[in-house]
Design an enzyme around this catalytic site. Sequence first.
Site, short mmCIF file in Angstrom:
data_model
loop_
_atom_site.label_atom_id
_atom_site.label_comp_id
_atom_site.label_asym_id
_atom_site.label_seq_id
_atom_site.Cartn_x
_atom_site.Cartn_y
_atom_site.Cartn_z
N LYS A 174 -7.73 -24.92 -6.59
CA LYS A 174 -7.03 -23.82 -7.28
C LYS A 174 -7.07 -24.08 -8.78
CE LYS A 174 -2.58 -21.33 -7.15
NZ LYS A 174 -1.20 -21.34 -6.62
N SER A 207 0.05 -16.75 -4.48
CA SER A 207 -0.84 -16.77 -5.63
C SER A 207 -2.17 -17.48 -5.39
CB SER A 207 -0.13 -17.44 -6.80
OG SER A 207 0.10 -18.82 -6.54
N SER A 244 3.21 -19.31 -2.00
CA SER A 244 1.86 -19.11 -2.54
C SER A 244 0.73 -19.80 -1.78
CB SER A 244 1.80 -19.56 -4.00
OG SER A 244 2.37 -18.58 -4.82
#
Lengths: 490, 125
Positions: A78, A158, A182
């Site tokens: 990420k 997210s 997330s």
Amino acid sequence: MPGSTELGLAEAKRRLLAREISAKELALAHLDAMEQARDLNAFITETPEMALEMAEAADARLAKGEAGLLEGLPIAIKDLFCTEGVPTSAGSHILDGFTPPYESTVTAKLWAAGAVSLGKTNLDEFAMGSSNMTSHHGPVRNPWTRPEDNAALVPGGSSGGSAAAVAARIALAATGTDTGGSIRQPAAFCGITGIKPTYGRCSRFGIVAFASSLDQAGAFGRSVEDTALLLQAMAGYDPKDSTSADLPVPDWAGSLSGKVKGLKIGIPAEYRVEGMPKAIEELWQAGADWLAAEGAELVEINLPHTKYALPTYYIIAPAEASSNLARYDGMRYGLRVEGENLAETYMKTRAEGFGAEVKRRIMIGTYVLSAGYYDAYYLKAQKVRRRIVDDFEAAFQKVDAILTPTAPSAAFRIGEKMDDPVAMYLNDVFTVPSSLAGLPAISVPAGFSAEGLPLGLQVIGKAWDEQTVLDTALALERAAGFEVLPYGLS
Amino acid sequence: MAQAAVQANLPPGWFTHPLQRPLNQSDRSHMSLDKATVRRISELARIEVPETDLEPLAQELSAILGWIEQLGEVDTADVAPMRSVMPITHPWREDVVDDGNRQDAITRNAPSAHDGYFVVPRVVE
């Protein structure tokens, strides 16, 4: 080599150790998949040269019998983890051109374990969002589409890019971060597994901060075993993070049994919310039945403050964010928009550098922390947070783990629900309470919505008891037999 | 009524529909922020907000704050605020320098740097 992107992380590891495939072949197959699936917009930065270099080094170590835990396994990171020499954006315009001069502890551990970097995945700006729509680098497409049409769906957020990359067979596994859901919500939306460990398991050093009392790194995989394996390589004590726990990291993957016989599984009445789609309620019941069939005992429990978790979260997270994001002032890194004087430079830089959702949260946070309102909002939220934690503590006197749906809906279309921030916040209604309590929680793909999209079940465990969470999840995974490829992939 | 039957099975007071209400229909009008307050928040937050955006932003923020107001229902009279969710004891360490001398690496990302310093707009006139 065709087909190697279909292997799971653990299976690819076995084949690498048996020298049936090479790390280079595996890297090439995944780099090819990454190129083929660029329309998903799952990556912000691709690192193909790094991947090949790391794969060759891994092959050399494999040849010498010096394999690390993840030797030669291609994964995605990420873009919230700082990676030395590789741009890190947090999905924001304000970090344009930022290349960290240091490595986050979690990624350093992964590289030390021999993992191969495919690149940095797309995310909601500063991890604020549940759809990946707030990224400065554009939305991510979920590899799943509804069977009847080809319209683009959100991957959740997210950590939407990480979830999409794993679901689309671009990466064997990926890192994520979870502040209020997330990891778990995008895992559910993309039909894969995602775990957020106990707060303090993974070091937060080098992870771009959103809400420090909630942020925790975690793992995505296409199976419970894969997810456990990746998490194991990420976790561990780090003196550079004062909230990191000085505890040994168990061999979660090696100890996986999927045994739930004799376990008490709590079913919280408060998670039956009005308007929940029927398919989700039925799946929740099915999950409970599967665990009961394996010998678990189901126990009705109450978590009375559940409905206050979201509003509590939307005080605490923005308050901490407004403080954490004060560092983006255009002086030391990233974007600078010149004004007439210093104050104006700050205001113009932040106005242009932050997107609408980030600004909204900074302003909410600034307001609730401002003189005269601190007690009414922030202090009140910290007190309600303790009530929520007390609810879980009382429940865990009676049960070993808690079973709930992961999200109140399946993936929605890109553009849907965008006009109303509060409706968007509802995505995290089932994931936020365990985040506030710092507890480990996993989402396992377990069934389908009425439109034919993946749905997840969430297992929440006691602090530091990731093993029970993983074993319960494995029992669900075996019973659900979720083995459908995203319709978007041919 | 089907609706009533659904609600009868729910624990008292737990409905998600207030969350799904359109933002301009806040029923907590006493919580509404005015333009002047939003302007002040934007100054505290160091985010420039154009005059035309103040009113819509005031409505959005008011709706979020109105929704948050429901926390007032929770009795927290004897509750200590939770500042750290896991009881972690901070370890002691030797007070020694173990990192540093990385001026170049640190200033490399600056929009403007010179000779190991960040270059910033004039602060003192």
